[in-house]
Enzyme design. Sequence first.
Site, short mmCIF file in Angstrom:
data_model
loop_
_atom_site.label_atom_id
_atom_site.label_comp_id
_atom_site.label_asym_id
_atom_site.label_seq_id
_atom_site.Cartn_x
_atom_site.Cartn_y
_atom_site.Cartn_z
N THR A 126 -44.98 -6.77 2.81
CA THR A 126 -45.44 -5.41 2.00
C THR A 126 -46.00 -4.74 3.59
OG1 THR A 126 -47.61 -6.99 2.28
CG2 THR A 126 -47.12 -6.16 0.63
N ASP A 127 -46.50 -5.37 5.16
CA ASP A 127 -46.47 -4.45 5.93
C ASP A 127 -45.78 -3.14 6.23
OD1 ASP A 127 -44.78 -5.59 7.25
OD2 ASP A 127 -45.62 -6.56 8.66
N GLY A 129 -41.38 -18.42 12.03
CA GLY A 129 -42.36 -17.48 11.38
C GLY A 129 -43.91 -17.69 11.24
N LEU A 130 -44.67 -18.20 12.44
CA LEU A 130 -45.47 -17.89 13.34
C LEU A 130 -45.63 -17.20 14.05
CD1 LEU A 130 -46.27 -22.21 12.28
CD2 LEU A 130 -46.24 -20.82 10.62
N ASP A 190 -48.20 -9.15 12.79
CA ASP A 190 -48.24 -9.51 13.88
C ASP A 190 -48.60 -9.89 14.83
OD1 ASP A 190 -46.74 -11.11 12.17
OD2 ASP A 190 -44.47 -11.45 13.66
#
Length: 393
Positions: A32-33, A121-122, A167
Amino acid sequence: MILDAFRKRYGRDSGVRVFRAPGRVNLIGEHTDYNLGFVLPIALDLSSFVAVADSPDGALRIHSEEKQQTREWPAADIGSLAPAHDWTDYVIGVARELVLAGFSIAPKLLLVRSTVPEGSGLSSSAALEVSSALALLGGREIPPLSLAKLCQRAEVGFVGTPCGIMDQYVSVFAREHAALRIDCRSLESEAVILPDGIEILAVNSMVKHALGQSAYKERTEECAAAVDAIRRLDGKVQSLRDVTVAQLERCMPSMPKIIARRARHVVTENERVSLFVNACQRGDVERMGQLMVESHVSLQHDYEVSSPELDFLVDAAIGIDGVLGARMTGGGFGGCTVNLLRQGAGERFRATITHAYQERFGIIPQIFDCRPSHGAGEVKNFERIPTRATLSD
Ligand code: ADP
Ligand code: MG
C-alpha cells in the site's frame, strides 16, 4: 563488545560512538505504501549498529561483520562515486544523499554489526541505511523526516530498488510498545498502542524467489493502470489511496480482470489497516488476527505476491492453538510471515511450526520475537549491543 571488534579492525577505540537503527515487521498494510496508502509496521529489537570514529587519514573505511568485508574510498570522492552493485551501495548512497543535502562527509572509520537477517523482509537494508546515515552525521542534527526520505532516496536512486517510504520511516520514527500507522501520502504517523496479552513472532521461510524484483515493477505498473481506468470514471482519483471499496466495485466490470484484482487488494488492504487499528484500540485481538488472515488471502489471490512456502506457513500457523492470525509480510515471494499469538502460546508455536515446515520443505525456519522497539538513535550503553557470538546463535 563492539569496542573490541572496532579496536581489532582499526587498531584504536578512542572516540568511538555507536548508532542504531531497527529493522521492522509490518503488521498489516502490504503493497500500500507506493500507492500512497496506509501501513502499520513495528520496529524490532533486531537492529543494525554502526560504530564510528574519525579516520587518521583521508579515507572513509567501512567494515561489515556480516559480509566480512572492508572497503575504503577517499572521503573527498564520496559525492561522485558510481554504484558498485554490492552492499556498500546502501552506505555510499546515503553518504551521497547527505552531501546533496549539504552535509560534508569527513574521513571516518565505520564498523557495521547487524542482527537483522538479510533479505528476509525484515528490512535489513533500511536499518543499514539509517544507522549509517546517523554514523556519518556523527551527532549533527537532521529533521527526522529528512533523514527517512534521504535514506529512501539512496535505496531508490543509488541501490536501484524502487521501494516506498515505510521501512526507513518506521526505523526513524518508531515508538516502544506501539505500532506506527503511517499515512504514506501526508507522511504523518500516529503511534498505535498494542493491546496486552499478545505476542508477535516472525517466521522466516528462508526462501527468496527471484521473481520479487520484476513482480514489484509489474505491480506498480498494474496499479498505475488501475488508477488510469478509475480516473476515467472519476477525475478526482490520484492514486488507489483515493478509492473506496464501493467505488472500486462500480469500476471493476469495466477494468481488465487482473488490473481489477490488483486494485481490489490495495483498496481493501487500506481499509483493513483502519479496521485493524480500531480493533487494536478496542483490544479485540481476535479481529486483529482475522484481518491479518484476510490480508494474506488478498495478497495470495488478488495481488499474487505470495509463495507456496509462505502460504504453507500461514495455513500451518492458524491451525496452532493460541494463534490469532498470520500473514506474509514484506514484498513477498519469500521472506517472513508475521504471526499474532496469545501471550504464552509462543513456545508451542515455535516447536509445531518448525516441525511442520521441516517435514514439508526440509528447511528449518528461523523464528524471531517481535517486541515493538523504539526508533533509531545513538547508543550510549555499549553493553546493550549484541556480541558476534549471540548473532550466530
Ligand atoms: P531486506 O531489507 O528485506 O533485508 P533487501 O534486499 O532490501 O532485504 O536488503 C538486503 C541487502 O542489504 C543485503 O543484500 C546487503 O546488500 C545489505 N545489507 C543488509 N545488512 C547488511 C549488513 N549487516 N552488512 C552489509 N550489507 C548489509
Ligand atoms: Mg529492504
